[in-house]
Design a protein around this motif. Structure first.
Motif, PDB file in Angstrom:
ATOM      1  N   LEU A  14     -54.937 -12.378  83.852  1.00  0.00           N
ATOM      2  CA  LEU A  14     -54.490 -11.618  82.851  1.00  0.00           C
ATOM      3  C   LEU A  14     -52.859 -12.090  82.813  1.00  0.00           C
ATOM      4  CD1 LEU A  14     -54.195  -9.609  80.545  1.00  0.00           C
ATOM      5  CD2 LEU A  14     -53.732  -7.876  82.245  1.00  0.00           C
ATOM      6  N   ALA A  15     -52.192 -12.292  83.827  1.00  0.00           N
ATOM      7  CA  ALA A  15     -50.888 -12.663  83.863  1.00  0.00           C
ATOM      8  C   ALA A  15     -50.664 -13.956  83.105  1.00  0.00           C
ATOM      9  CB  ALA A  15     -50.211 -12.639  85.299  1.00  0.00           C
ATOM     10  N   ALA A  16     -51.642 -14.860  83.357  1.00  0.00           N
ATOM     11  CA  ALA A  16     -51.635 -16.451  82.754  1.00  0.00           C
ATOM     12  C   ALA A  16     -51.945 -16.324  81.106  1.00  0.00           C
ATOM     13  CB  ALA A  16     -52.740 -17.231  83.213  1.00  0.00           C
ATOM     14  N   THR A  17     -52.702 -15.328  80.833  1.00  0.00           N
ATOM     15  CA  THR A  17     -53.192 -15.142  79.307  1.00  0.00           C
ATOM     16  C   THR A  17     -51.944 -14.538  78.554  1.00  0.00           C
ATOM     17  OG1 THR A  17     -55.167 -14.843  79.822  1.00  0.00           O
ATOM     18  CG2 THR A  17     -54.812 -14.088  77.830  1.00  0.00           C
ATOM     19  N   LEU A  18     -51.124 -13.452  79.253  1.00  0.00           N
ATOM     20  CA  LEU A  18     -49.917 -12.810  78.623  1.00  0.00           C
ATOM     21  C   LEU A  18     -48.798 -14.048  78.560  1.00  0.00           C
ATOM     22  CD1 LEU A  18     -50.067  -9.669  80.590  1.00  0.00           C
ATOM     23  CD2 LEU A  18     -50.910  -9.996  78.396  1.00  0.00           C
ATOM     24  N   SER A  19     -48.474 -14.798  79.683  1.00  0.00           N
ATOM     25  CA  SER A  19     -47.622 -15.702  79.535  1.00  0.00           C
ATOM     26  C   SER A  19     -47.906 -16.662  78.371  1.00  0.00           C
ATOM     27  CB  SER A  19     -47.342 -16.566  80.772  1.00  0.00           C
ATOM     28  OG  SER A  19     -47.144 -15.674  81.870  1.00  0.00           O
ATOM     29  N   ALA A  20     -49.072 -16.774  78.096  1.00  0.00           N
ATOM     30  CA  ALA A  20     -49.530 -18.040  76.991  1.00  0.00           C
ATOM     31  C   ALA A  20     -49.430 -17.322  75.721  1.00  0.00           C
ATOM     32  CB  ALA A  20     -50.959 -18.516  77.509  1.00  0.00           C
ATOM     33  N   LEU A  21     -49.599 -16.091  75.695  1.00  0.00           N
ATOM     34  CA  LEU A  21     -49.389 -15.432  74.222  1.00  0.00           C
ATOM     35  C   LEU A  21     -47.984 -15.259  73.881  1.00  0.00           C
ATOM     36  CD1 LEU A  21     -52.083 -12.637  74.827  1.00  0.00           C
ATOM     37  CD2 LEU A  21     -52.014 -14.457  73.055  1.00  0.00           C
ATOM     38  N   ARG A  22     -47.050 -14.952  74.977  1.00  0.00           N
ATOM     39  CA  ARG A  22     -45.637 -14.524  74.791  1.00  0.00           C
ATOM     40  C   ARG A  22     -44.976 -15.507  73.655  1.00  0.00           C
ATOM     41  NH1 ARG A  22     -42.468 -14.171  79.775  1.00  0.00           N
ATOM     42  NH2 ARG A  22     -42.109 -16.395  79.530  1.00  0.00           N
ATOM     43  N   PRO A  23     -45.334 -16.897  73.877  1.00  0.00           N
ATOM     44  CA  PRO A  23     -44.372 -17.645  72.606  1.00  0.00           C
ATOM     45  C   PRO A  23     -45.178 -17.296  71.269  1.00  0.00           C
ATOM     46  CG  PRO A  23     -45.189 -18.840  74.644  1.00  0.00           C
ATOM     47  CD  PRO A  23     -45.938 -17.662  74.637  1.00  0.00           C
ATOM     48  N   LEU A  24     -46.019 -16.804  71.222  1.00  0.00           N
ATOM     49  CA  LEU A  24     -47.079 -16.742  69.995  1.00  0.00           C
ATOM     50  C   LEU A  24     -46.837 -15.343  69.025  1.00  0.00           C
ATOM     51  CD1 LEU A  24     -50.431 -18.282  70.933  1.00  0.00           C
ATOM     52  CD2 LEU A  24     -48.459 -19.545  70.222  1.00  0.00           C
ATOM     53  N   THR A  25     -46.621 -14.349  69.648  1.00  0.00           N
ATOM     54  CA  THR A  25     -46.146 -13.186  69.177  1.00  0.00           C
ATOM     55  C   THR A  25     -45.416 -12.133  69.906  1.00  0.00           C
ATOM     56  OG1 THR A  25     -47.384 -11.354  68.103  1.00  0.00           O
ATOM     57  CG2 THR A  25     -48.583 -12.420  69.970  1.00  0.00           C
ATOM     58  N   SER A  26     -44.891 -11.135  69.326  1.00  0.00           N
ATOM     59  CA  SER A  26     -44.194 -10.116  70.288  1.00  0.00           C
ATOM     60  C   SER A  26     -45.094  -8.744  70.214  1.00  0.00           C
ATOM     61  CB  SER A  26     -42.701  -9.931  69.726  1.00  0.00           C
ATOM     62  OG  SER A  26     -43.104  -9.499  68.268  1.00  0.00           O
ATOM     63  N   SER A  27     -46.209  -9.030  69.519  1.00  0.00           N
ATOM     64  CA  SER A  27     -46.824  -7.810  69.292  1.00  0.00           C
ATOM     65  C   SER A  27     -48.178  -7.849  70.342  1.00  0.00           C
ATOM     66  CB  SER A  27     -47.651  -7.655  67.967  1.00  0.00           C
ATOM     67  OG  SER A  27     -48.272  -6.532  67.839  1.00  0.00           O
ATOM     68  N   ILE A  28     -47.866  -7.670  71.628  1.00  0.00           N
ATOM     69  CA  ILE A  28     -49.121  -7.968  72.729  1.00  0.00           C
ATOM     70  C   ILE A  28     -49.017  -6.468  73.536  1.00  0.00           C
ATOM     71  CG2 ILE A  28     -49.377  -9.263  74.773  1.00  0.00           C
ATOM     72  CD1 ILE A  28     -47.516 -11.246  73.771  1.00  0.00           C
ATOM     73  N   THR A  29     -50.308  -6.311  73.780  1.00  0.00           N
ATOM     74  CA  THR A  29     -50.700  -5.073  74.386  1.00  0.00           C
ATOM     75  C   THR A  29     -51.762  -5.534  75.536  1.00  0.00           C
ATOM     76  OG1 THR A  29     -50.452  -3.505  72.616  1.00  0.00           O
ATOM     77  CG2 THR A  29     -51.727  -2.768  74.488  1.00  0.00           C
ATOM     78  N   ALA A  30     -51.200  -5.404  76.711  1.00  0.00           N
ATOM     79  CA  ALA A  30     -51.937  -5.565  77.909  1.00  0.00           C
ATOM     80  C   ALA A  30     -52.575  -4.397  78.319  1.00  0.00           C
ATOM     81  CB  ALA A  30     -51.186  -6.246  79.066  1.00  0.00           C
ATOM     82  N   ILE A  31     -53.850  -4.345  78.370  1.00  0.00           N
ATOM     83  CA  ILE A  31     -54.785  -3.282  79.058  1.00  0.00           C
ATOM     84  C   ILE A  31     -55.468  -3.863  80.234  1.00  0.00           C
ATOM     85  CG2 ILE A  31     -56.757  -1.865  78.576  1.00  0.00           C
ATOM     86  CD1 ILE A  31     -56.360  -2.120  75.611  1.00  0.00           C
ATOM     87  N   VAL A  32     -55.170  -3.103  81.381  1.00  0.00           N
ATOM     88  CA  VAL A  32     -55.095  -3.570  82.715  1.00  0.00           C
ATOM     89  C   VAL A  32     -56.079  -2.736  83.488  1.00  0.00           C
ATOM     90  CG1 VAL A  32     -53.955  -4.154  84.826  1.00  0.00           C
ATOM     91  CG2 VAL A  32     -52.790  -4.145  82.496  1.00  0.00           C
ATOM     92  N   THR A  33     -57.035  -3.377  84.172  1.00  0.00           N
ATOM     93  CA  THR A  33     -58.024  -2.928  85.129  1.00  0.00           C
ATOM     94  C   THR A  33     -57.276  -1.974  86.152  1.00  0.00           C
ATOM     95  OG1 THR A  33     -59.421  -4.888  84.812  1.00  0.00           O
ATOM     96  CG2 THR A  33     -59.950  -3.192  86.400  1.00  0.00           C
ATOM     97  N   VAL A  34     -57.831  -0.996  86.717  1.00  0.00           N
ATOM     98  CA  VAL A  34     -56.969  -0.109  87.555  1.00  0.00           C
ATOM     99  C   VAL A  34     -58.208   0.315  88.966  1.00  0.00           C
ATOM    100  CG1 VAL A  34     -55.108   0.776  86.149  1.00  0.00           C
ATOM    101  CG2 VAL A  34     -57.457   1.949  85.957  1.00  0.00           C
ATOM    102  N   ALA A  35     -58.771  -0.718  89.414  1.00  0.00           N
ATOM    103  CA  ALA A  35     -59.572  -0.262  90.567  1.00  0.00           C
ATOM    104  C   ALA A  35     -59.276  -0.946  91.878  1.00  0.00           C
ATOM    105  CB  ALA A  35     -61.071  -0.967  89.950  1.00  0.00           C
ATOM    106  N   ASP A  36     -57.953  -1.664  91.887  1.00  0.00           N
ATOM    107  CA  ASP A  36     -57.528  -2.535  93.121  1.00  0.00           C
ATOM    108  C   ASP A  36     -57.590  -1.270  94.212  1.00  0.00           C
ATOM    109  OD1 ASP A  36     -56.690  -4.201  94.859  1.00  0.00           O
ATOM    110  OD2 ASP A  36     -54.938  -4.651  93.926  1.00  0.00           O
ATOM    111  N   ASN A  37     -58.096  -1.623  95.372  1.00  0.00           N
ATOM    112  CA  ASN A  37     -57.948  -0.873  96.484  1.00  0.00           C
ATOM    113  C   ASN A  37     -57.559  -1.868  97.845  1.00  0.00           C
ATOM    114  OD1 ASN A  37     -60.479  -2.441  96.882  1.00  0.00           O
ATOM    115  ND2 ASN A  37     -61.356  -0.704  98.047  1.00  0.00           N
ATOM    116  N   GLY A  38     -57.061  -3.081  97.517  1.00  0.00           N
ATOM    117  CA  GLY A  38     -56.697  -3.651  98.742  1.00  0.00           C
ATOM    118  C   GLY A  38     -54.822  -3.673  98.630  1.00  0.00           C
ATOM    119  N   GLY A  39     -54.459  -4.288  99.913  1.00  0.00           N
ATOM    120  CA  GLY A  39     -53.150  -4.668  99.950  1.00  0.00           C
ATOM    121  C   GLY A  39     -52.041  -3.521  99.624  1.00  0.00           C
ATOM    122  N   SER A  40     -51.132  -3.911  99.167  1.00  0.00           N
ATOM    123  CA  SER A  40     -50.023  -2.790  98.928  1.00  0.00           C
ATOM    124  C   SER A  40     -50.462  -1.704  97.889  1.00  0.00           C
ATOM    125  CB  SER A  40     -48.817  -3.344  98.225  1.00  0.00           C
ATOM    126  OG  SER A  40     -47.931  -2.515  97.605  1.00  0.00           O
TER     127      SER A  40
END
Length: 315
Positions: A14-40
């Motif tokens: 997702l971070a790669a996609t967002l970085s790629a979209l950023r030069p194309l538009t300022s109207s971006i909404t990232a909807i992020v999965t919230v199921a991580d249970n590892g690490g920090s």
């Protein structure tokens, strides 16, 4: 007028996609999965009963403004404490989000507050404000095995039989449903197919919002979608098999464009047929950082997405 784009996913993809979209538009909404249970994220989630902040932090960092302020804050967010103490392994961004959520008790307000501080381009939202778990059933040499947890599903062996999120009736955020309904374009992928991409099709309200949205849907296939690739999750499975899983969990979903790097195309005719099943036009384009890499090149991805969103390609 700039297009309104919603990007679904999680983690580095997702971070790669967002970085790629950023030069194309300022109207971006990232909807992020919230199921991580590892690490920090897993440690903070367990201690404070909060959303796992890691993928949300990465999305915020990817959308930081492209100036000295934004670049410096992106680096600060991603900085991890070293050493052997309690803070070891925690990124500053995870702790910042956790502290705001603990103080204010509102996940979206905390994300918006950090977004304002970082001057992010767009907005970052969780797919639900209920912390989720992923449960997968796999057929192995010893029989059917059920595993629960994102990191457990990611490393499970065997053939996937079924996938679900828990709780199954978790509510979607109204802000995410509004963003889907109002979008001109929606991207899915790349990313961990089972734990970052498919969960967006497993949340009933969000799946319905995605299917009913009039936005053009773009699926960005993983670079490890080829039998020659090893690794966790769905690495090594063909591109067509990735799409079959999407159809299994969202049979009514129609896609406008399917983007595949030439390195993962084994049988172009078969992939074109599968794309047609989804209503999609197949675009084969070099989006790989380097030969053998499983990471997308952000500038190449920007170029492909720019062409997709232009009238010349749509027409």
């Amino acid at each position: 007028m700039q297009p309104k784009v919603v990007a679904l996913g999680g983690g580095h993809g997702l971070a790669a996609t967002l970085s790629a979209l950023r030069p194309l538009t300022s109207s971006i909404t990232a909807i992020v999965t919230v199921a991580d249970n590892g690490g920090s994220s897993g440690r903070l989630r367990q201690e404070f009963d909060i959303l796992p902040p890691g993928d949300l932090r990465m999305a915020l960092a990817a959308l930081c403004s492209d100036d000295e302020w934004g670049r410096s804050w992106a680096q600060i967010l991603q900085y991890r404490f070293s050493g052997d103490g309690y803070l070891s392994g925690h990124p500053i961004g995870n702790l910042l989000l956790a502290s705001l959520w603990d103080r204010d008790g509102d996940f979206v307000t905390g994300l918006d507050r950090v977004g304002s501080l970082l001057r992010v381009i767009g907005r970052v939202l969780p797919m639900s404000t209920t912390p989720l778990d992923i449960e997968g059933t796999f057929i192995t040499s010893v029989g059917r095995v059920v595993v629960r947890g994102q990191k457990e599903v990611a490393t499970a062996k065997g053939k996937l039989e079924s996938l679900r999120i828990l709780p199954e009736d978790a509510p979607a955020r109204p802000e995410t449903l509004e963003a889907l309904a109002d979008a001109d374009w929606i991207t899915m992928g790349p990313g961990s197919w089972l734990s970052s991409v498919l969960p967006h099709l497993l949340l009933p309200a969000q799946r319905q919002g995605l299917v009913e949205s009039s936005a053009g849907k773009i699926v960005l296939l993983n670079l490890d979608a080829h039998p020659s690739q090893g690794g966790d999750e769905y690495a090594g499975y063909a591109a067509e098999e990735h799409l079959e899983l999407m159809q299994l969990y969202a049979p009514s979903l129609r896609v406008k464009f399917l983007v595949a790097d030439p390195s993962i195309v084994r049988n172009r005719s078969a992939l074109e047929r599968k794309a047609a099943d989804l209503g999609a036009r197949l675009i084969i384009a070099d989006v790989r950082q380097a030969p053998g890499s499983v990471h997308h090149d952000e500038k190449k991805l920007t170029s492909v997405l720019s062409h997709i969103m232009s009238d010349s390609l749509i027409g």
